[in-house]
Design a protein around this motif. Structure first.
Motif, PDB file in Angstrom:
ATOM      1  N   UNK A  87       0.850  -1.186   0.000  1.00 35.29           N
ATOM      2  CA  UNK A  87       0.000   0.000   0.000  1.00 35.29           C
ATOM      3  C   UNK A  87       0.889   1.240   0.000  1.00 35.29           C
ATOM      4  N   UNK A  88       0.292   2.396  -0.218  1.00 37.43           N
ATOM      5  CA  UNK A  88       1.049   3.635  -0.241  1.00 37.43           C
ATOM      6  C   UNK A  88       1.715   3.890   1.122  1.00 37.43           C
ATOM      7  N   UNK A  89       2.931   4.400   1.070  1.00 33.93           N
ATOM      8  CA  UNK A  89       3.664   4.637   2.318  1.00 33.93           C
ATOM      9  C   UNK A  89       2.982   5.677   3.199  1.00 33.93           C
ATOM     10  N   UNK A  90       2.279   6.621   2.588  1.00 32.77           N
ATOM     11  CA  UNK A  90       1.545   7.611   3.385  1.00 32.77           C
ATOM     12  C   UNK A  90       0.549   6.932   4.316  1.00 32.77           C
ATOM     13  N   UNK A  91      -0.085   5.864   3.811  1.00 37.76           N
ATOM     14  CA  UNK A  91      -1.062   5.142   4.626  1.00 37.76           C
ATOM     15  C   UNK A  91      -0.363   4.365   5.739  1.00 37.76           C
ATOM     16  N   UNK A  92       0.805   3.801   5.423  1.00 40.58           N
ATOM     17  CA  UNK A  92       1.594   3.128   6.456  1.00 40.58           C
ATOM     18  C   UNK A  92       1.917   4.104   7.589  1.00 40.58           C
ATOM     19  N   UNK A  93       2.338   5.298   7.224  1.00 41.93           N
ATOM     20  CA  UNK A  93       2.714   6.287   8.238  1.00 41.93           C
ATOM     21  C   UNK A  93       1.494   6.749   9.053  1.00 41.93           C
ATOM     22  N   UNK A  94       0.329   6.788   8.413  1.00 42.60           N
ATOM     23  CA  UNK A  94      -0.887   7.147   9.152  1.00 42.60           C
ATOM     24  C   UNK A  94      -1.218   6.084  10.197  1.00 42.60           C
ATOM     25  N   UNK A  95      -1.079   4.815   9.798  1.00 39.52           N
ATOM     26  CA  UNK A  95      -1.290   3.736  10.763  1.00 39.52           C
ATOM     27  C   UNK A  95      -0.236   3.816  11.873  1.00 39.52           C
ATOM     28  N   UNK A  96       1.010   4.096  11.466  1.00 38.36           N
ATOM     29  CA  UNK A  96       2.070   4.215  12.466  1.00 38.36           C
ATOM     30  C   UNK A  96       1.819   5.335  13.452  1.00 38.36           C
ATOM     31  N   UNK A  97       1.208   6.414  12.975  1.00 37.23           N
ATOM     32  CA  UNK A  97       0.879   7.541  13.853  1.00 37.23           C
ATOM     33  C   UNK A  97      -0.107   7.121  14.937  1.00 37.23           C
ATOM     34  N   UNK A  98      -1.046   6.246  14.582  1.00 38.02           N
ATOM     35  CA  UNK A  98      -2.004   5.757  15.580  1.00 38.02           C
ATOM     36  C   UNK A  98      -1.285   5.006  16.694  1.00 38.02           C
ATOM     37  N   UNK A 148       1.870   5.545  17.580  1.00 35.80           N
ATOM     38  CA  UNK A 148       2.604   6.567  18.347  1.00 35.80           C
ATOM     39  C   UNK A 148       1.689   7.297  19.315  1.00 35.80           C
ATOM     40  N   UNK A 149       0.458   7.562  18.885  1.00 31.67           N
ATOM     41  CA  UNK A 149      -0.492   8.277  19.734  1.00 31.67           C
ATOM     42  C   UNK A 149      -0.876   7.477  20.975  1.00 31.67           C
ATOM     43  N   UNK A 150      -0.683   6.163  20.907  1.00 30.15           N
ATOM     44  CA  UNK A 150      -0.954   5.311  22.060  1.00 30.15           C
ATOM     45  C   UNK A 150       0.249   5.245  22.999  1.00 30.15           C
ATOM     46  N   UNK A 151       1.335   5.946  22.632  1.00 29.41           N
ATOM     47  CA  UNK A 151       2.515   5.985  23.484  1.00 29.41           C
ATOM     48  C   UNK A 151       3.545   4.925  23.158  1.00 29.41           C
ATOM     49  N   UNK A 152       3.455   4.333  21.966  1.00 28.82           N
ATOM     50  CA  UNK A 152       4.382   3.284  21.562  1.00 28.82           C
ATOM     51  C   UNK A 152       5.207   3.760  20.367  1.00 28.82           C
ATOM     52  N   UNK A 153       6.237   3.011  20.032  1.00 30.62           N
ATOM     53  CA  UNK A 153       7.151   3.390  18.952  1.00 30.62           C
ATOM     54  C   UNK A 153       6.909   2.503  17.737  1.00 30.62           C
ATOM     55  N   UNK A 154       6.971   3.112  16.548  1.00 28.98           N
ATOM     56  CA  UNK A 154       6.750   2.365  15.303  1.00 28.98           C
ATOM     57  C   UNK A 154       7.910   2.605  14.353  1.00 28.98           C
ATOM     58  N   UNK A 155       8.425   1.513  13.781  1.00 32.00           N
ATOM     59  CA  UNK A 155       9.508   1.610  12.801  1.00 32.00           C
ATOM     60  C   UNK A 155       9.135   0.792  11.569  1.00 32.00           C
ATOM     61  N   UNK A 156       9.428   1.339  10.390  1.00 37.82           N
ATOM     62  CA  UNK A 156       8.991   0.727   9.134  1.00 37.82           C
ATOM     63  C   UNK A 156      10.150   0.625   8.149  1.00 37.82           C
ATOM     64  N   UNK A 157      10.249  -0.538   7.480  1.00 38.15           N
ATOM     65  CA  UNK A 157      11.234  -0.752   6.415  1.00 38.15           C
ATOM     66  C   UNK A 157      10.465  -0.977   5.105  1.00 38.15           C
TER      67      UNK A 157
END
Length: 316
Positions: free
Chosen positions: A11-22, A24-33
């Motif tokens: 899927x588009x990386x913008x959508x990946x980052x939007x999911x990752x933001x969710x 982060x908002x819960x107080x956790x860390x997200x990393x994507x390759x």
């Protein structure tokens, strides 16, 4: 917690980052390759600090999982988990969840496409037109007997489509589903299904129990004018036996999306030679719509786990 997605999800990386933001908002860390790797060393480097590891269909080997001491969950954005070393995951008490259901429609539609191609010679018809030839009579799905082996979600979705074409639906499965009966399906023994079906479609998982499930003996019971469709897993069919059956006219054709290995397929692979065979490069699951559904399910699985409410956990 740390969540690492170590391969793309289509899927588009913008959508990946939007999911990752969710996350982060819960107080956790997200990393994507954003690229795959076959290197175990690289996989370990990408995942070594992860509490939750997100993957798709890239193999996750024994040595990789063994080295990950923080890991609590392997979130597989795929239906099958046979590409994950589940033995070491189970030994280490690591949960595994999957994205079952995301590709039900896409797989079922490819099954229909393969059957129509085989019945109406679409691929060969195109070649005939381009070389100045003429066509020959095809066959219709209406009135045919379709045998569904494995009546899980994908098998039922496939049965629904065949039923809409006017086919008679019979099934064989480890467990019987009322939904299959509700759409007009009838459960029979495996032998009866093989002997009566004009079209046999496989929808069973790959495991030690189903390896070579369709072999020489089973193929010999099928009608000479029948066709076999495999959009499940390559290992559930003895593909050498299938090639022999096709070459010797034991069955009339086959539509195959899965093999003993992932594409690219070696040039000497047995299924490349037989006539009346349609091969696709493991794309049954691969539609734009399915990729969006898969990402949504996978990230929802992650968020549910972070919230202390694990879902879609696979029993090992």
């Amino acid at each position: 917690m740390k969540v690492n997605l170590i391969e793309p999800l289509g899927i588009e990386e913008d959508l990946i980052h939007r999911y990752g933001q969710k996350i982060s908002e819960l107080g956790h860390e997200f990393e994507y390759y954003n690229n795959k790797t076959d290197s175990e060393e690289e996989m370990i480097a990408r995942a070594e600090d992860a509490d939750i590891l997100m993957i798709a269909n890239n193999p996750l080997p024994y040595n990789v999982i063994k080295s990950l001491d923080k890991l609590k969950l392997i979130n597989v954005a795929f239906t099958g988990i046979d590409h994950v070393a589940t033995d070491i995951a189970s030994e280490k008490g690591i949960d595994i969840c999957n994205a079952s259901g995301y590709s039900d429609i896409s797989v079922a539609e490819l099954v229909i496409g393969l059957v129509i191609d085989l019945y109406r010679q679409i691929k060969t018809g195109d070649e005939v037109v381009r070389t100045g030839g003429i066509g020959r009579a095809g066959r219709e799905i209406r009135g045919k007997v379709v045998g569904i082996i494995g009546t899980g979600n994908i098998g039922i979705e496939t049965a629904k489509l065949f039923s809409a074409f006017g086919a008679e639906i019979i099934g064989f499965s480890k467990s019987e589903k009322s939904e299959f009966i509700d759409i007009g399906g009838r459960y029979v023994t495996l032998d009866e299904l093989l002997e009566k079906s004009d079209i046999v479609s496989l929808h069973i998982p790959s495991n030690d129990e189903t390896a070579g499930f369709i072999g020489e003996s089973e193929l010999s019971k099928m009608k000479k004018d029948s066709i076999l469709i495999n959009c499940a897993r390559g290992r559930v069919v003895d593909n050498e036996a299938l090639a022999n059956a096709l070459n010797n006219g034991m069955i009339a054709g086959a539509g195959i999306d899965v093999f003993d290995m992932e594409p690219p397929i070696p040039s000497d692979y047995s299924l490349l030679a037989p006539k009346n065979t349609i091969l696709t490069p493991h794309i049954a699951y691969l539609t734009e719509e399915a990729m969006l559904r898969r990402a949504e399910i996978a990230f929802n699985n992650t968020i549910a786990y972070l919230n202390g409410k694990p879902q879609n956990i696979v029993k090992l």
